[in-house]
Structures are given as C-alpha cells and as structure tokens.
Write a protein that holds these residues in place. Structure first.
Motif, PDB file in Angstrom:
ATOM      1  N   GLY A   1       0.864  -1.289   0.067  1.00  0.00           N
ATOM      2  CA  GLY A   1      -0.137   0.010  -0.013  1.00  0.00           C
ATOM      3  C   GLY A   1       0.888   1.124  -0.029  1.00  0.00           C
ATOM      4  O   GLY A   1       2.000   1.197   0.149  1.00  0.00           O
ATOM      5  N   ARG A   2       0.187   2.259  -0.199  1.00  0.00           N
ATOM      6  CA  ARG A   2       0.910   3.844  -0.233  1.00  0.00           C
ATOM      7  C   ARG A   2      -0.024   4.785   0.319  1.00  0.00           C
ATOM      8  O   ARG A   2      -1.197   4.743  -0.076  1.00  0.00           O
ATOM      9  N   ALA A   3       0.573   5.789   0.781  1.00  0.00           N
ATOM     10  CA  ALA A   3      -0.150   6.982   1.187  1.00  0.00           C
ATOM     11  C   ALA A   3       0.435   7.910   0.164  1.00  0.00           C
ATOM     12  O   ALA A   3       1.595   8.256   0.151  1.00  0.00           O
ATOM     13  N   VAL A   4      -0.458   8.696  -0.244  1.00  0.00           N
ATOM     14  CA  VAL A   4      -0.075   9.879  -1.211  1.00  0.00           C
ATOM     15  C   VAL A   4      -0.836  11.122  -0.695  1.00  0.00           C
ATOM     16  O   VAL A   4      -1.896  11.344  -0.843  1.00  0.00           O
ATOM     17  N   GLU A   5       0.158  12.053  -0.376  1.00  0.00           N
ATOM     18  CA  GLU A   5      -0.319  13.334   0.343  1.00  0.00           C
ATOM     19  C   GLU A   5      -0.406  14.180  -0.929  1.00  0.00           C
ATOM     20  O   GLU A   5       0.282  14.213  -1.806  1.00  0.00           O
ATOM     21  N   ARG A   6      -1.646  15.188  -0.709  1.00  0.00           N
ATOM     22  CA  ARG A   6      -1.659  16.029  -1.964  1.00  0.00           C
ATOM     23  C   ARG A   6      -2.655  17.067  -1.331  1.00  0.00           C
ATOM     24  O   ARG A   6      -3.083  17.084  -0.108  1.00  0.00           O
ATOM     25  N   PRO A   7      -2.631  18.200  -2.302  1.00  0.00           N
ATOM     26  CA  PRO A   7      -3.767  19.462  -1.653  1.00  0.00           C
ATOM     27  C   PRO A   7      -4.778  18.937  -1.856  1.00  0.00           C
ATOM     28  O   PRO A   7      -5.479  18.216  -2.499  1.00  0.00           O
ATOM     29  N   TYR A   8      -6.073  19.842  -0.943  1.00  0.00           N
ATOM     30  CA  TYR A   8      -7.350  19.525  -1.062  1.00  0.00           C
ATOM     31  C   TYR A   8      -7.818  20.060  -2.655  1.00  0.00           C
ATOM     32  O   TYR A   8      -7.304  21.036  -2.907  1.00  0.00           O
ATOM     33  N   THR A   9      -8.767  19.153  -3.135  1.00  0.00           N
ATOM     34  CA  THR A   9      -9.430  19.743  -4.343  1.00  0.00           C
ATOM     35  C   THR A   9     -10.264  20.905  -3.997  1.00  0.00           C
ATOM     36  O   THR A   9     -10.658  20.951  -2.610  1.00  0.00           O
ATOM     37  N   SER A  10     -10.744  21.829  -4.736  1.00  0.00           N
ATOM     38  CA  SER A  10     -11.706  23.085  -4.571  1.00  0.00           C
ATOM     39  C   SER A  10     -12.954  22.697  -3.630  1.00  0.00           C
ATOM     40  O   SER A  10     -13.230  23.286  -2.722  1.00  0.00           O
ATOM     41  N   THR A  11     -13.324  21.298  -4.250  1.00  0.00           N
ATOM     42  CA  THR A  11     -14.765  20.949  -3.730  1.00  0.00           C
ATOM     43  C   THR A  11     -14.473  20.538  -2.227  1.00  0.00           C
ATOM     44  O   THR A  11     -15.304  20.618  -1.386  1.00  0.00           O
ATOM     45  N   GLU A  12     -13.512  19.687  -1.821  1.00  0.00           N
ATOM     46  CA  GLU A  12     -12.993  19.160  -0.700  1.00  0.00           C
ATOM     47  C   GLU A  12     -12.502  20.527   0.341  1.00  0.00           C
ATOM     48  O   GLU A  12     -13.194  20.524   1.511  1.00  0.00           O
ATOM     49  N   ARG A  13     -12.030  21.234  -0.389  1.00  0.00           N
ATOM     50  CA  ARG A  13     -11.594  22.524   0.607  1.00  0.00           C
ATOM     51  C   ARG A  13     -13.050  23.214   1.038  1.00  0.00           C
ATOM     52  O   ARG A  13     -13.094  23.719   2.139  1.00  0.00           O
ATOM     53  N   ALA A  14     -13.789  23.428   0.059  1.00  0.00           N
ATOM     54  CA  ALA A  14     -15.343  24.130   0.255  1.00  0.00           C
ATOM     55  C   ALA A  14     -15.994  23.100   1.302  1.00  0.00           C
ATOM     56  O   ALA A  14     -16.626  24.026   2.137  1.00  0.00           O
TER      57      ALA A  14
ATOM     58  N   PHE B   1      -4.637  12.942   2.361  1.00  0.00           N
ATOM     59  CA  PHE B   1      -4.092  11.865   1.956  1.00  0.00           C
ATOM     60  C   PHE B   1      -5.065  10.839   1.122  1.00  0.00           C
ATOM     61  O   PHE B   1      -6.075  10.623   1.582  1.00  0.00           O
ATOM     62  N   ASP B   2      -4.577  10.297  -0.166  1.00  0.00           N
ATOM     63  CA  ASP B   2      -5.211   9.060  -0.574  1.00  0.00           C
ATOM     64  C   ASP B   2      -4.308   7.981  -0.042  1.00  0.00           C
ATOM     65  O   ASP B   2      -3.166   7.848  -0.442  1.00  0.00           O
ATOM     66  N   ILE B   3      -5.015   6.841   0.570  1.00  0.00           N
ATOM     67  CA  ILE B   3      -4.380   5.629   1.164  1.00  0.00           C
ATOM     68  C   ILE B   3      -4.714   4.475   0.450  1.00  0.00           C
ATOM     69  O   ILE B   3      -5.989   4.083   0.051  1.00  0.00           O
ATOM     70  N   HIS B   4      -3.844   4.148  -0.496  1.00  0.00           N
ATOM     71  CA  HIS B   4      -3.974   2.914  -1.577  1.00  0.00           C
ATOM     72  C   HIS B   4      -3.630   1.743  -0.952  1.00  0.00           C
ATOM     73  O   HIS B   4      -2.680   1.503  -0.421  1.00  0.00           O
ATOM     74  N   LEU B   5      -4.700   0.822  -0.807  1.00  0.00           N
ATOM     75  CA  LEU B   5      -4.436  -0.349  -0.249  1.00  0.00           C
ATOM     76  C   LEU B   5      -3.844  -1.143  -1.203  1.00  0.00           C
ATOM     77  O   LEU B   5      -3.005  -2.238  -0.679  1.00  0.00           O
ATOM     78  N   ASN B   6      -4.252  -1.153  -2.510  1.00  0.00           N
ATOM     79  CA  ASN B   6      -3.528  -1.887  -3.473  1.00  0.00           C
ATOM     80  C   ASN B   6      -3.790  -1.177  -4.915  1.00  0.00           C
ATOM     81  O   ASN B   6      -4.198  -0.037  -4.809  1.00  0.00           O
ATOM     82  N   GLY B   7      -3.353  -1.924  -5.940  1.00  0.00           N
ATOM     83  CA  GLY B   7      -3.401  -1.015  -7.191  1.00  0.00           C
ATOM     84  C   GLY B   7      -4.975  -0.842  -7.550  1.00  0.00           C
ATOM     85  O   GLY B   7      -5.312   0.048  -8.761  1.00  0.00           O
ATOM     86  N   GLU B   8      -6.020  -1.364  -6.836  1.00  0.00           N
ATOM     87  CA  GLU B   8      -7.493  -1.211  -7.260  1.00  0.00           C
ATOM     88  C   GLU B   8      -8.115  -0.448  -6.204  1.00  0.00           C
ATOM     89  O   GLU B   8      -9.458   0.109  -6.513  1.00  0.00           O
ATOM     90  N   ALA B   9      -7.650  -0.509  -4.978  1.00  0.00           N
ATOM     91  CA  ALA B   9      -8.547   0.090  -3.953  1.00  0.00           C
ATOM     92  C   ALA B   9      -7.791   1.130  -2.960  1.00  0.00           C
ATOM     93  O   ALA B   9      -6.844   1.058  -2.726  1.00  0.00           O
ATOM     94  N   PHE B  10      -8.640   2.110  -2.699  1.00  0.00           N
ATOM     95  CA  PHE B  10      -7.871   3.187  -1.883  1.00  0.00           C
ATOM     96  C   PHE B  10      -9.090   3.887  -1.163  1.00  0.00           C
ATOM     97  O   PHE B  10     -10.202   4.001  -1.705  1.00  0.00           O
TER      98      PHE B  10
ATOM     99  N   GLU C   1     -14.617  -4.672   7.027  1.00  0.00           N
ATOM    100  CA  GLU C   1     -13.470  -4.336   7.345  1.00  0.00           C
ATOM    101  C   GLU C   1     -13.188  -3.071   6.727  1.00  0.00           C
ATOM    102  O   GLU C   1     -12.480  -1.855   7.375  1.00  0.00           O
ATOM    103  N   VAL C   2     -13.449  -2.805   5.564  1.00  0.00           N
ATOM    104  CA  VAL C   2     -13.276  -1.618   4.599  1.00  0.00           C
ATOM    105  C   VAL C   2     -14.225  -0.489   5.343  1.00  0.00           C
ATOM    106  O   VAL C   2     -13.811   0.558   5.406  1.00  0.00           O
ATOM    107  N   GLN C   3     -15.134  -0.892   5.655  1.00  0.00           N
ATOM    108  CA  GLN C   3     -16.186   0.063   6.463  1.00  0.00           C
ATOM    109  C   GLN C   3     -15.713   0.382   7.440  1.00  0.00           C
ATOM    110  O   GLN C   3     -15.762   1.855   7.903  1.00  0.00           O
ATOM    111  N   TYR C   4     -15.314  -0.506   8.156  1.00  0.00           N
ATOM    112  CA  TYR C   4     -14.749  -0.177   9.759  1.00  0.00           C
ATOM    113  C   TYR C   4     -13.681   0.955   9.667  1.00  0.00           C
ATOM    114  O   TYR C   4     -13.539   1.666  10.535  1.00  0.00           O
ATOM    115  N   PHE C   5     -12.904   0.662   8.591  1.00  0.00           N
ATOM    116  CA  PHE C   5     -11.607   1.867   8.462  1.00  0.00           C
ATOM    117  C   PHE C   5     -12.388   3.075   8.257  1.00  0.00           C
ATOM    118  O   PHE C   5     -11.703   3.950   8.921  1.00  0.00           O
ATOM    119  N   ALA C   6     -13.160   3.220   7.232  1.00  0.00           N
ATOM    120  CA  ALA C   6     -13.835   4.490   6.923  1.00  0.00           C
ATOM    121  C   ALA C   6     -14.593   4.940   8.074  1.00  0.00           C
ATOM    122  O   ALA C   6     -14.447   6.420   8.195  1.00  0.00           O
TER     123      ALA C   6
END
Length: 103
Positions: free
Chosen positions: A5-18, A32-41, A80-85
């Motif tokens: 997995g990987r954690a990708v730090e990024r700026p907020y989008t304008s929609t997220e910021r609002a 952050f966008d937290i990537h569990l694998n190549g398909e799920a994040f 488990e995915v829902q629990y994390f969220a």
C-alpha cells in the motif's frame, strides 16, 4: 506504508476545501489518498486524521498493517473496509471536539 500500500499526500481539491472550510485548521492543510493496492483506496483522509497517534502509534496505519493480505491470507472484508472508513470519521470527530481547560 506497510506492505504494498501507499499513502499519497496532496492538496485538497476546491470541492474538498469548500466542504471542510472551517475544519481545515484542525484537520490539516493537506489530505491523503491511502492506496490499499492497485485497485482499492480511500480518498481524502485529512493529514491530521492520518497522522493521529495513540500510545505512540499512528492508529490508521497500524490498523492497516495488521490487515495486509500476506498476513491475513485473504483480502479485506467489506465490513473491514467500512470499519476503516468509520474509524477515519471518528478520529476526525475527536479532533473537532472543543478542548476544555486544564484541571
């Protein structure tokens, strides 16, 4: 990030910021966008939520590290995915609580 997995730090989008406007000073200026694998994040986990520590451990990262596919021998279950969220939301709510004075 544990495993593949990987954690990708990024700026907020304008929609997220609002959407988070007044909460940004508490939740952090990046997300952050937290990537569990190549398909799920998970997308848009505020920096201070992702970095939240309890007992010296980064809570969300630690939780995921114990649920690596190689360790479990299976993929995460939908529950488990829902629990994390849900945990992400709970940590955000804790950070948003007003702090009382010292006793």
């Amino acid at each position: 990030m544990p495993g593949k997995g990987r954690a990708v730090e990024r700026p907020y989008t304008s929609t997220e910021r609002a959407a988070l406007s007044d909460a940004l000073p508490v939740l952090g200026e990046t997300t952050f966008d937290i990537h569990l694998n190549g398909e799920a994040f998970w997308r848009n986990i505020p920096a201070d939520v992702w970095d939240y520590r309890l007992g010296g451990y980064q809570v969300l990262k630690k939780w995921l590290s114990y649920r690596e596919q190689a360790l479990l021998g299976r993929n995460l279950l939908p529950e488990e995915v829902q629990y994390f969220a849900d945990t992400v939301r709970r940590i955000g709510a804790l950070l948003m609580m007003p702090r009382s004075g010292s006793r």
